[in-house]
Design a protein around this motif. Structure first.
Motif, PDB file in Angstrom:
ATOM      1  N   MET A  29       0.828  -1.209   0.000  1.00  0.00           N
ATOM      2  CA  MET A  29       0.000   0.000   0.000  1.00  0.00           C
ATOM      3  C   MET A  29       0.863   1.261   0.000  1.00  0.00           C
ATOM      4  SD  MET A  29      -3.252  -0.778   2.473  1.00  0.00           S
ATOM      5  CE  MET A  29      -3.691   0.936   2.450  1.00  0.00           C
ATOM      6  N   ILE A  30       1.917   1.257   0.807  1.00  0.00           N
ATOM      7  CA  ILE A  30       2.788   2.439   0.863  1.00  0.00           C
ATOM      8  C   ILE A  30       3.556   2.600  -0.449  1.00  0.00           C
ATOM      9  CG2 ILE A  30       4.817   3.413   2.017  1.00  0.00           C
ATOM     10  CD1 ILE A  30       3.753   2.024   4.593  1.00  0.00           C
ATOM     11  N   PHE A  31       4.152   1.494  -0.919  1.00  0.00           N
ATOM     12  CA  PHE A  31       4.935   1.545  -2.152  1.00  0.00           C
ATOM     13  C   PHE A  31       4.036   1.846  -3.358  1.00  0.00           C
ATOM     14  CE2 PHE A  31       7.055  -0.640  -5.746  1.00  0.00           C
ATOM     15  CZ  PHE A  31       8.237   0.093  -5.757  1.00  0.00           C
ATOM     16  N   GLY A  32       2.846   1.260  -3.391  1.00  0.00           N
ATOM     17  CA  GLY A  32       1.919   1.495  -4.494  1.00  0.00           C
ATOM     18  C   GLY A  32       1.273   2.861  -4.422  1.00  0.00           C
ATOM     19  N   GLY A  33       1.175   3.438  -3.243  1.00  0.00           N
ATOM     20  CA  GLY A  33       0.588   4.760  -3.085  1.00  0.00           C
ATOM     21  C   GLY A  33       1.406   5.849  -3.730  1.00  0.00           C
ATOM     22  N   ILE A  34       2.701   5.595  -3.850  1.00  0.00           N
ATOM     23  CA  ILE A  34       3.578   6.571  -4.497  1.00  0.00           C
ATOM     24  C   ILE A  34       3.197   6.705  -5.979  1.00  0.00           C
ATOM     25  CG2 ILE A  34       5.982   7.078  -5.134  1.00  0.00           C
ATOM     26  CD1 ILE A  34       6.774   5.528  -2.573  1.00  0.00           C
ATOM     27  N   LEU A  46      -0.290  -2.689  -7.329  1.00  0.00           N
ATOM     28  CA  LEU A  46       0.224  -3.104  -6.020  1.00  0.00           C
ATOM     29  C   LEU A  46      -0.573  -2.461  -4.884  1.00  0.00           C
ATOM     30  CD1 LEU A  46       4.091  -3.001  -6.595  1.00  0.00           C
ATOM     31  CD2 LEU A  46       2.590  -4.991  -6.543  1.00  0.00           C
ATOM     32  N   PHE A  47      -0.944  -1.197  -5.061  1.00  0.00           N
ATOM     33  CA  PHE A  47      -1.755  -0.506  -4.058  1.00  0.00           C
ATOM     34  C   PHE A  47      -3.120  -1.192  -3.904  1.00  0.00           C
ATOM     35  CE2 PHE A  47      -4.891   2.716  -2.852  1.00  0.00           C
ATOM     36  CZ  PHE A  47      -4.337   3.155  -1.659  1.00  0.00           C
ATOM     37  N   ILE A  48      -3.734  -1.579  -5.016  1.00  0.00           N
ATOM     38  CA  ILE A  48      -5.042  -2.241  -4.970  1.00  0.00           C
ATOM     39  C   ILE A  48      -4.927  -3.620  -4.312  1.00  0.00           C
ATOM     40  CG2 ILE A  48      -6.846  -3.264  -6.418  1.00  0.00           C
ATOM     41  CD1 ILE A  48      -6.389  -0.903  -8.347  1.00  0.00           C
ATOM     42  N   ILE A  49      -3.853  -4.373  -4.631  1.00  0.00           N
ATOM     43  CA  ILE A  49      -3.660  -5.689  -4.008  1.00  0.00           C
ATOM     44  C   ILE A  49      -3.464  -5.543  -2.496  1.00  0.00           C
ATOM     45  CG2 ILE A  49      -2.079  -7.642  -3.848  1.00  0.00           C
ATOM     46  CD1 ILE A  49      -1.638  -7.300  -6.894  1.00  0.00           C
ATOM     47  N   GLY A  50      -2.628  -4.599  -2.079  1.00  0.00           N
ATOM     48  CA  GLY A  50      -2.399  -4.374  -0.649  1.00  0.00           C
ATOM     49  C   GLY A  50      -3.658  -3.941   0.077  1.00  0.00           C
ATOM     50  N   THR A  51      -4.432  -3.056  -0.546  1.00  0.00           N
ATOM     51  CA  THR A  51      -5.685  -2.602   0.057  1.00  0.00           C
ATOM     52  C   THR A  51      -6.690  -3.749   0.163  1.00  0.00           C
ATOM     53  OG1 THR A  51      -5.323  -0.422  -0.906  1.00  0.00           O
ATOM     54  CG2 THR A  51      -7.543  -0.909  -0.118  1.00  0.00           C
ATOM     55  N   GLY A  52      -6.741  -4.590  -0.861  1.00  0.00           N
ATOM     56  CA  GLY A  52      -7.655  -5.746  -0.836  1.00  0.00           C
ATOM     57  C   GLY A  52      -7.311  -6.712   0.281  1.00  0.00           C
ATOM     58  N   TRP A  53      -6.016  -6.987   0.463  1.00  0.00           N
ATOM     59  CA  TRP A  53      -5.614  -7.914   1.526  1.00  0.00           C
ATOM     60  C   TRP A  53      -5.914  -7.325   2.908  1.00  0.00           C
ATOM     61  CZ3 TRP A  53      -4.846 -12.736   2.390  1.00  0.00           C
ATOM     62  CH2 TRP A  53      -4.281 -13.131   3.589  1.00  0.00           C
ATOM     63  N   ILE A  54      -5.639  -6.042   3.095  1.00  0.00           N
ATOM     64  CA  ILE A  54      -5.932  -5.395   4.376  1.00  0.00           C
ATOM     65  C   ILE A  54      -7.434  -5.454   4.657  1.00  0.00           C
ATOM     66  CG2 ILE A  54      -5.941  -3.161   5.590  1.00  0.00           C
ATOM     67  CD1 ILE A  54      -3.171  -4.213   5.522  1.00  0.00           C
ATOM     68  N   SER A  55      -8.253  -5.338   3.613  1.00  0.00           N
ATOM     69  CA  SER A  55      -9.708  -5.311   3.781  1.00  0.00           C
ATOM     70  C   SER A  55     -10.299  -6.668   4.131  1.00  0.00           C
ATOM     71  CB  SER A  55     -10.373  -4.799   2.504  1.00  0.00           C
ATOM     72  OG  SER A  55      -9.928  -3.509   2.205  1.00  0.00           O
ATOM     73  N   VAL A  56      -9.827  -7.760   3.506  1.00  0.00           N
ATOM     74  CA  VAL A  56     -10.464  -9.064   3.712  1.00  0.00           C
ATOM     75  C   VAL A  56      -9.553 -10.104   4.368  1.00  0.00           C
ATOM     76  CG1 VAL A  56     -12.072  -8.767   1.805  1.00  0.00           C
ATOM     77  CG2 VAL A  56      -9.881  -9.857   1.381  1.00  0.00           C
ATOM     78  N   GLY A  57      -8.287  -9.779   4.579  1.00  0.00           N
ATOM     79  CA  GLY A  57      -7.357 -10.741   5.167  1.00  0.00           C
ATOM     80  C   GLY A  57      -7.652 -11.089   6.611  1.00  0.00           C
ATOM     81  N   TRP A  58      -8.373 -10.231   7.306  1.00  0.00           N
ATOM     82  CA  TRP A  58      -8.691 -10.483   8.718  1.00  0.00           C
ATOM     83  C   TRP A  58      -9.572 -11.712   8.894  1.00  0.00           C
ATOM     84  CZ3 TRP A  58     -13.798 -10.536  10.009  1.00  0.00           C
ATOM     85  CH2 TRP A  58     -14.663  -9.940   9.102  1.00  0.00           C
ATOM     86  N   ILE A  59     -10.270 -12.117   7.851  1.00  0.00           N
ATOM     87  CA  ILE A  59     -11.152 -13.298   7.949  1.00  0.00           C
ATOM     88  C   ILE A  59     -10.343 -14.539   8.303  1.00  0.00           C
ATOM     89  CG2 ILE A  59     -12.692 -14.795   6.626  1.00  0.00           C
ATOM     90  CD1 ILE A  59     -13.562 -12.296   5.076  1.00  0.00           C
ATOM     91  N   LEU A  60      -9.123 -14.640   7.792  1.00  0.00           N
ATOM     92  CA  LEU A  60      -8.291 -15.808   8.064  1.00  0.00           C
ATOM     93  C   LEU A  60      -7.900 -15.916   9.532  1.00  0.00           C
ATOM     94  CD1 LEU A  60      -6.035 -15.755   4.896  1.00  0.00           C
ATOM     95  CD2 LEU A  60      -8.044 -17.162   5.345  1.00  0.00           C
ATOM     96  N   PHE A  61      -7.873 -14.809  10.254  1.00  0.00           N
ATOM     97  CA  PHE A  61      -7.552 -14.851  11.686  1.00  0.00           C
ATOM     98  C   PHE A  61      -8.640 -15.565  12.487  1.00  0.00           C
ATOM     99  CE2 PHE A  61      -4.608 -11.441  10.582  1.00  0.00           C
ATOM    100  CZ  PHE A  61      -3.502 -11.794  11.344  1.00  0.00           C
ATOM    101  N   MET A  62      -9.834 -15.679  11.949  1.00  0.00           N
ATOM    102  CA  MET A  62     -10.927 -16.346  12.665  1.00  0.00           C
ATOM    103  C   MET A  62     -10.713 -17.857  12.749  1.00  0.00           C
ATOM    104  SD  MET A  62     -14.091 -13.971  11.271  1.00  0.00           S
ATOM    105  CE  MET A  62     -15.056 -15.365  10.910  1.00  0.00           C
ATOM    106  N   GLY A  63      -9.751 -18.401  12.013  1.00  0.00           N
ATOM    107  CA  GLY A  63      -9.469 -19.824  12.064  1.00  0.00           C
ATOM    108  C   GLY A  63      -8.531 -20.231  13.179  1.00  0.00           C
ATOM    109  N   LEU A  64      -8.014 -19.279  13.933  1.00  0.00           N
ATOM    110  CA  LEU A  64      -7.115 -19.592  15.046  1.00  0.00           C
ATOM    111  C   LEU A  64      -7.925 -20.014  16.270  1.00  0.00           C
ATOM    112  CD1 LEU A  64      -4.662 -16.600  14.608  1.00  0.00           C
ATOM    113  CD2 LEU A  64      -4.231 -18.986  14.032  1.00  0.00           C
ATOM    114  N   LYS A  65      -7.610 -21.165  16.829  1.00  0.00           N
ATOM    115  CA  LYS A  65      -8.340 -21.713  17.979  1.00  0.00           C
ATOM    116  C   LYS A  65      -7.354 -22.121  19.070  1.00  0.00           C
ATOM    117  CE  LYS A  65     -12.257 -21.863  15.657  1.00  0.00           C
ATOM    118  NZ  LYS A  65     -13.161 -20.776  15.784  1.00  0.00           N
ATOM    119  N   ILE A  66      -7.718 -21.852  20.321  1.00  0.00           N
ATOM    120  CA  ILE A  66      -6.912 -22.239  21.478  1.00  0.00           C
ATOM    121  C   ILE A  66      -7.732 -23.215  22.310  1.00  0.00           C
ATOM    122  CG2 ILE A  66      -5.784 -21.466  23.586  1.00  0.00           C
ATOM    123  CD1 ILE A  66      -5.428 -18.738  22.239  1.00  0.00           C
TER     124      ILE A  66
END
Length: 178
Positions: A29-34, A46-66
């Motif tokens: 996002m920073i490098f692509g923002g330039i 690159l900016f669009i790919i980084g923004t997309g991952w930041i937007s929907v990547g949090w869903i994968l954190f829901m698979g962590l279980k203790i």
């Protein structure tokens, strides 16, 4: 339905990988923002790919279980039983899997007596307590549970007074049936 014990992935490796991917997305996002000012198409991509991952990547954190010792998760995927996660540790499972414990709303946690909801008032002190209560209700305890009943006076068939008491011990052995 038979119990199927899952072999879940290593939660620590998944956590590190997800954090590294988020760091890469922030860099993109920073490098692509330039390139947004200059109209450089590869940098905008690159900016669009980084923004997309930041937007929907949090869903994968829901698979962590203790899981703590003597606990299990019964996992369903869109309502279909896919398996049971047993054994203490930090695991990674499909983030769309949901842990289910229908007995969590009962009075004793895993017995057949139904909690009416009106008899018991819960007070949450902080958001951490609410989060803990929400996750604890989805785990199934594999510990040996005990129900002690105090002595009661009853009459036998002849009318003689008799004192009786009971101690019931049970343990969940098949989480899919529980």
């Amino acid at each position: 339905m038979n119990e199927k014990v899952l072999k879940a992935g290593n939660g620590m490796a998944a956590l590190v990988l997800l954090i590294v991917l988020y760091a890469c997305a922030a860099f993109l996002m920073i490098f692509g923002g330039i390139g947004l000012d200059t109209g450089d198409v590869p940098r905008i991509a690159l900016f669009i790919i980084g923004t997309g991952w930041i937007s929907v990547g949090w869903i994968l954190f829901m698979g962590l279980k203790i899981l703590k010792p003597q606990e299990a998760y019964v996992l369903t995927l869109f309502g279909k039983y896919i398996g049971t996660l047993k054994g203490e540790g930090f695991y990674y499972v499909n983030p769309f899997c949901q842990a289910v414990n229908p007995a969590a709303q009962t009075h004793l946690g895993q017995s057949g007596d139904v909690d009416e909801g009106s008899r018991q008032t819960k007070v949450m002190i902080s958001s951490d307590a609410a989060k803990s209560a929400a996750t604890e209700g989805k785990k199934i305890s594999l510990k040996i549970m005990t129900l002690n009943n105090c002595k009661q006076k009853v009459n036998d068939v002849l009318g003689n007074p008799v004192e009786i008491g009971i101690a019931v011990m049970w343990q969940v052995t098949d989480t899919a049936k529980a």
